[in-house]
Design an enzyme around this catalytic site. Structure first.
Site, PDB file in Angstrom:
ATOM      1  CG  HIS A  58      -1.880   0.964   1.444  1.00  0.00           C
ATOM      2  ND1 HIS A  58      -1.607   2.260   1.805  1.00  0.00           N
ATOM      3  CD2 HIS A  58      -3.230   0.888   1.332  1.00  0.00           C
ATOM      4  CE1 HIS A  58      -2.737   2.937   1.894  1.00  0.00           C
ATOM      5  NE2 HIS A  58      -3.742   2.132   1.606  1.00  0.00           N
ATOM      6  CG  ASP A  86       0.803  -1.976   6.129  1.00  0.00           C
ATOM      7  OD1 ASP A  86      -0.125  -2.074   6.976  1.00  0.00           O
ATOM      8  OD2 ASP A  86       0.669  -1.404   5.033  1.00  0.00           O
ATOM      9  CD  GLN A 121      -6.690  -4.312   4.695  1.00  0.00           C
ATOM     10  OE1 GLN A 121      -7.586  -4.964   5.231  1.00  0.00           O
ATOM     11  NE2 GLN A 121      -6.917  -3.111   4.197  1.00  0.00           N
ATOM     12  CE  LYS A 181      -7.052   0.226   6.756  1.00  0.00           C
ATOM     13  NZ  LYS A 181      -7.855   0.595   5.588  1.00  0.00           N
ATOM     14  CB  CYS A 238      -3.806   3.452  -1.323  1.00  0.00           C
ATOM     15  SG  CYS A 238      -4.937   4.777  -1.019  1.00  0.00           S
TER      16      CYS A 238
HETATM   17  N1  PLP Z   1      -1.653  -0.487   4.623  1.00  0.00           N
HETATM   18  C1  PLP Z   1      -2.602  -1.278   4.094  1.00  0.00           C
HETATM   19  C2  PLP Z   1      -2.230  -2.655   3.654  1.00  0.00           C
HETATM   20  C3  PLP Z   1      -3.912  -0.811   3.967  1.00  0.00           C
HETATM   21  O1  PLP Z   1      -4.844  -1.591   3.432  1.00  0.00           O
HETATM   22  C4  PLP Z   1      -4.210   0.506   4.406  1.00  0.00           C
HETATM   23  C5  PLP Z   1      -5.561   1.072   4.243  1.00  0.00           C
HETATM   24  O2  PLP Z   1      -6.344   0.678   3.427  1.00  0.00           O
HETATM   25  C6  PLP Z   1      -3.191   1.281   4.965  1.00  0.00           C
HETATM   26  C7  PLP Z   1      -1.940   0.761   5.049  1.00  0.00           C
HETATM   27  C8  PLP Z   1      -3.437   2.673   5.428  1.00  0.00           C
HETATM   28  O3  PLP Z   1      -4.316   2.689   6.492  1.00  0.00           O
HETATM   29  P1  PLP Z   1      -4.829   4.095   7.075  1.00  0.00           P
HETATM   30  O4  PLP Z   1      -5.542   4.773   5.950  1.00  0.00           O
HETATM   31  O5  PLP Z   1      -5.735   3.711   8.186  1.00  0.00           O
HETATM   32  O6  PLP Z   1      -3.630   4.835   7.506  1.00  0.00           O
END
Ligand code: PLP
Length: 402
Positions: A120, A196, A199, A222, A360
């Site tokens: 992401h 990260d 998810q 989430k 993203c």
């Molecule tokens: N990393 C992953 C794999 C994600 O799916 C997301 C959000 O969809 C993020 C990071 C970013 O999360 P946030 O928007 O809550 O910072």
């Protein structure tokens, strides 16, 4: 299905969209909130609201206790060694920015930062920026045609990496990466392993000690919690060496006109007034998830994903691993040559909420040679019946465009 009894806890799921009962298949973007979380936040504002850590009055003491209890819940949830290792931030993105810029003094010219092509943007751009700032090298591990990380490539590239930054679960491919193996190899190479968990933490047991993770970022919103609250976990020893990223308020111990001394952990990284109600809401979400048990949530995700792969896979191209056990609870797909935005708009007419676009993850989509995809993502409140409705609606989309 055993999760069915929890659906009533989510007030929003009673609502209708375009005259149809809402089918919410966008939990990878943000999850819905159970009444227990909503009540915990309301109770804070109605009965205990005050700023934390700074006053001796009763409300402030109550707010401080509730905020710190939430930190204890987070620490227990991911099995951190102590609450000093839990930094409350706004979301995964902020956590990963704090990780990268917090490590800036430990990275020199030509050092290697290793990440993957399935990240992401939130676990890519902070490392791109750090690499630019320090004239360090940014290198990538690719994934194979089935959406699995190329572990042979990883083995070759990890040797001289200073930092390994990888997602535990891809928000597009669904792939669950072998974090324990990755962390073990990163440790052997002396690299810092940053994960990260956006998810993964909401959907499975993540034990930072068992997995040997150095740093982990995830978002409250989430995992049934409110927006605006997230977590950066990092090993204490690392946090002690790291630099703060934002300055002022709670994060200092002593200030003169010319300099400042940083507060103890974890406050060294918590600038300004924290999202107190958010942390309390996240604590309530953790209570809720813990009571259901993460193992059960994971089982439910696998069951729904297996069903979706089978059903939706008949009419659409689904990206990522074929085995539900290797995936998190989502499917990203394309249907003939129909633009994902058109799919999402038509599904919305049927009350079905999915996401469309690049999620993203632009480099990942470029790597798949597509510009966008549609994504349906599941959580504990979803059912197989809803996947049947998704399929029916997708068939309608196909007919419209035929
Ligand atoms: N990393 C992953 C794999 C994600 O799916 C997301 C959000 O969809 C993020 C990071 C970013 O999360 P946030 O928007 O809550 O910072």
């Amino acid at each position: 299905m055993s999760m069915q009894k929890y659906i009533k806890d989510f007030p929003i799921l009673k609502r209708k969209v375009n005259g149809k009962k809402l089918v919410y298949l966008d939990s990878a973007a943000t999850s819905q909130k159970p009444i227990q979380v909503i009540k915990a936040i309301t109770d804070f504002y109605m009965n205990h609201n005050a700023n934390i850590h700074r006053a001796l009055h009763t409300l402030s003491e109550e707010a401080t206790i509730a905020y710190e209890q939430a930190r204890e819940k987070v620490a227990a949830f991911i099995n951190a060694e102590s609450t000093e290792e839990i930094i409350f931030v706004r979301n995964t993105t902020e956590a990963l920015n704090f990780a990268s810029f917090g490590l800036r003094d430990m990275i020199k010219k030509d050092d290697k930062i290793l990440t993957t092509t399935m990240e992401h943007h939130s676990n890519l751009i902070p490392w791109q920026q750090l690499a630019k700032m320090k004239k360090a090298k940014l290198d990538f591990v690719d994934f194979d045609k089935n959406g699995y990380l190329d572990m042979k490539m990883f083995d070759k590239k990890v040797n001289d990496a200073k930092i390994v930054a990888v997602t535990q679960a891809s928000n597009v491919l669904g792939t669950i990466n072998p974090i324990k193996k990755i962390a073990e190899k990163a440790k052997q190479s002396g690299s810092i392993i940053v994960v990260d968990g956006a998810q993964s933490v909401p959907h499975m047991t993540v034990d930072v000690q068992e997995l040997q993770i150095d740093m982990l970022g995830f978002s409250g919103h989430k995992m049934l919690g409110p927006t605006g609250i997230g977590v950066l976990y990092a090993r204490k020893e690392l946090l002690e060496k790291m630099q703060p990223v934002l300055f002022g308020s709670d994060m200092i111990k002593y200030v003169s006109l010319s300099d400042a001394e940083w507060n103890d952990l974890p406050y060294k990284f918590e600038y300004g007034t924290s999202h107190i109600a958010g942390a309390i809401g996240l604590g309530a979400a953790i209570d809720y998830l813990t009571q259901i048990r993460m193992k059960e949530i994971r089982k439910h995700d696998i069951e729904l994903t297996r069903y979706a792969l089978k059903k939706v896979g008949k009419i659409a191209t689904i990206y990522g691993p074929k085995k539900a056990e290797d995936r998190s609870g989502l499917i990203a797909f394309n249907l003939a040559n129909i633009h994902p935005h058109d799919i999402a708009a038509i599904l919305n007419q049927d009350g079905i909420a999915i996401r469309s676009g690049h999620h993203c993850a632009m480099p990942l989509h470029e790597r798949l040679k597509i510009s966008a995809s549609a994504r349906a993502s599941f959580y504990l409140y979803n059912t197989k019946k809803e996947i049947d409705l998704l399929l029916k609606s997708l068939q309608r989309v196909k007919e419209i465009f035929s």
